[in-house]
Design a protein around this motif. Structure first.
Motif, PDB file in Angstrom:
ATOM      1  N   TYR A 119       0.819  -1.201   0.000  1.00 46.22           N
ATOM      2  CA  TYR A 119       0.000   0.000   0.000  1.00 46.22           C
ATOM      3  C   TYR A 119       0.860   1.262   0.000  1.00 46.22           C
ATOM      4  CZ  TYR A 119      -3.655  -3.300   1.426  1.00 46.22           C
ATOM      5  OH  TYR A 119      -4.519  -4.351   1.509  1.00 46.22           O
ATOM      6  N   GLN A 122       0.369   7.600   2.683  1.00 39.21           N
ATOM      7  CA  GLN A 122      -0.541   8.749   2.562  1.00 39.21           C
ATOM      8  C   GLN A 122      -0.892   9.228   3.956  1.00 39.21           C
ATOM      9  OE1 GLN A 122      -1.928  10.054  -0.371  1.00 39.21           O
ATOM     10  NE2 GLN A 122      -0.682   8.644  -1.569  1.00 39.21           N
ATOM     11  N   ILE A 124      -4.102   9.792   6.307  1.00 39.31           N
ATOM     12  CA  ILE A 124      -5.458   9.256   6.385  1.00 39.31           C
ATOM     13  C   ILE A 124      -6.220  10.042   7.445  1.00 39.31           C
ATOM     14  CG2 ILE A 124      -6.824   7.202   6.941  1.00 39.31           C
ATOM     15  CD1 ILE A 124      -4.381   5.510   6.096  1.00 39.31           C
ATOM     16  N   GLU A 137      -1.759   3.770  10.834  1.00 38.78           N
ATOM     17  CA  GLU A 137      -3.112   3.468  10.371  1.00 38.78           C
ATOM     18  C   GLU A 137      -3.011   2.863   8.974  1.00 38.78           C
ATOM     19  OE1 GLU A 137      -2.720   7.013  11.515  1.00 38.78           O
ATOM     20  OE2 GLU A 137      -2.950   6.033  13.439  1.00 38.78           O
ATOM     21  N   ASP A 139      -5.673   1.739   5.925  1.00 35.87           N
ATOM     22  CA  ASP A 139      -7.077   1.806   5.531  1.00 35.87           C
ATOM     23  C   ASP A 139      -7.175   2.032   4.025  1.00 35.87           C
ATOM     24  OD1 ASP A 139      -9.905   1.951   6.020  1.00 35.87           O
ATOM     25  OD2 ASP A 139      -9.772   4.139   5.870  1.00 35.87           O
ATOM     26  N   ARG A 140      -8.037   1.293   3.381  1.00 37.75           N
ATOM     27  CA  ARG A 140      -8.329   1.461   1.949  1.00 37.75           C
ATOM     28  C   ARG A 140      -7.071   1.504   1.088  1.00 37.75           C
ATOM     29  NH1 ARG A 140     -12.494   5.880   3.532  1.00 37.75           N
ATOM     30  NH2 ARG A 140     -14.153   4.558   4.272  1.00 37.75           N
ATOM     31  N   ARG A 141      -6.219   0.516   1.303  1.00 34.18           N
ATOM     32  CA  ARG A 141      -4.987   0.362   0.517  1.00 34.18           C
ATOM     33  C   ARG A 141      -4.015   1.531   0.673  1.00 34.18           C
ATOM     34  NH1 ARG A 141      -4.796  -3.885  -2.532  1.00 34.18           N
ATOM     35  NH2 ARG A 141      -3.295  -2.994  -3.979  1.00 34.18           N
ATOM     36  N   LYS A 142      -4.069   2.164   1.842  1.00 38.24           N
ATOM     37  CA  LYS A 142      -3.147   3.249   2.182  1.00 38.24           C
ATOM     38  C   LYS A 142      -2.609   3.001   3.588  1.00 38.24           C
ATOM     39  CE  LYS A 142      -5.366   6.840  -0.609  1.00 38.24           C
ATOM     40  NZ  LYS A 142      -6.001   5.924  -1.509  1.00 38.24           N
TER      41      LYS A 142
END
Length: 190
Positions: A119, A122, A124, A137, A139-142
């Motif tokens: 991932y 980023q 988040i 964290e 989440d959602r491929r980040k």
């Protein structure tokens, strides 16, 4: 495997996991109490360190033709062709050099390494933590790492992009994020 053995020597006096700051022993066992880590699952990976590629192998491997299309030498014992990381590792000296580059390896709790997968880094929104006090964290491929290592991550990406030009390691959007992270988290003594 040689790179991982070398990293164990590099980190001989710095026994702390990258994302969570947990202490670990010579045998790779993680001391959860040292950092408030709470495993998401009681797995063997949660108990041990793994040598994490900060820039995932997929990020530089996909630039290689053998990764995308395979190679005549990439055929299993049943005659089925394969590609991706397995093929690149088998036939590409460049891929093996990039994969083993010590500047791109960090000790990470195996569970976090596995959950991170390939991932992208980023920021988040929110602070939904799954690992107790560990400030990471996913989440959602980040993945959002703690602020204390963001500069280290940015400089690792800059290094890999410079050392292996033309591999598409950093895009324009992420370059801006990494430039900000580099400024906000300067180089530390270690």
């Amino acid at each position: 495997s040689k790179a991982k053995k070398a990293m164990a020597k590099v980190f001989r006096d710095q026994r702390s996991t990258f994302y969570c700051g947990c202490r670990f022993q010579d045998d790779g066992r993680v001391d959860w109490a040292s950092c408030g880590y709470v495993p998401r699952a009681k797995s063997k990976r949660a108990r041990s360190i793994e040598w994490e590629h900060v820039v995932p192998a997929e990020a530089f491997g996909r630039s290689l033709r053998v990764w995308r299309e395979g190679h005549p030498d990439c055929v299993n014992s049943k005659g089925k062709a394969y590609k991706g990381r397995r093929c690149a590792k088998k036939v590409s000296k460049l891929f093996r050099r990039m994969e083993a580059d010590l500047h791109n390896l960090q000790p990470a709790i195996g569970e976090v390494n596995g959950d991170r997968s390939n991932y992208s880094m980023q920021e988040i929104a929110g602070e939904a933590r799954e690992y107790g006090a560990c400030d990471v964290e996913i989440d959602r491929r980040k993945i959002e790492p703690t602020e204390a290592i963001r500069g280290d991550i940015a400089r690792t990406y800059f290094y890999m992009d410079h050392a292996y030009p033309g591999r598409g390691i950093i895009g324009k959007k992420r370059r801006k994020i990494f430039e900000a992270w580099d400024k906000a988290d300067p180089v530390d003594d270690w």
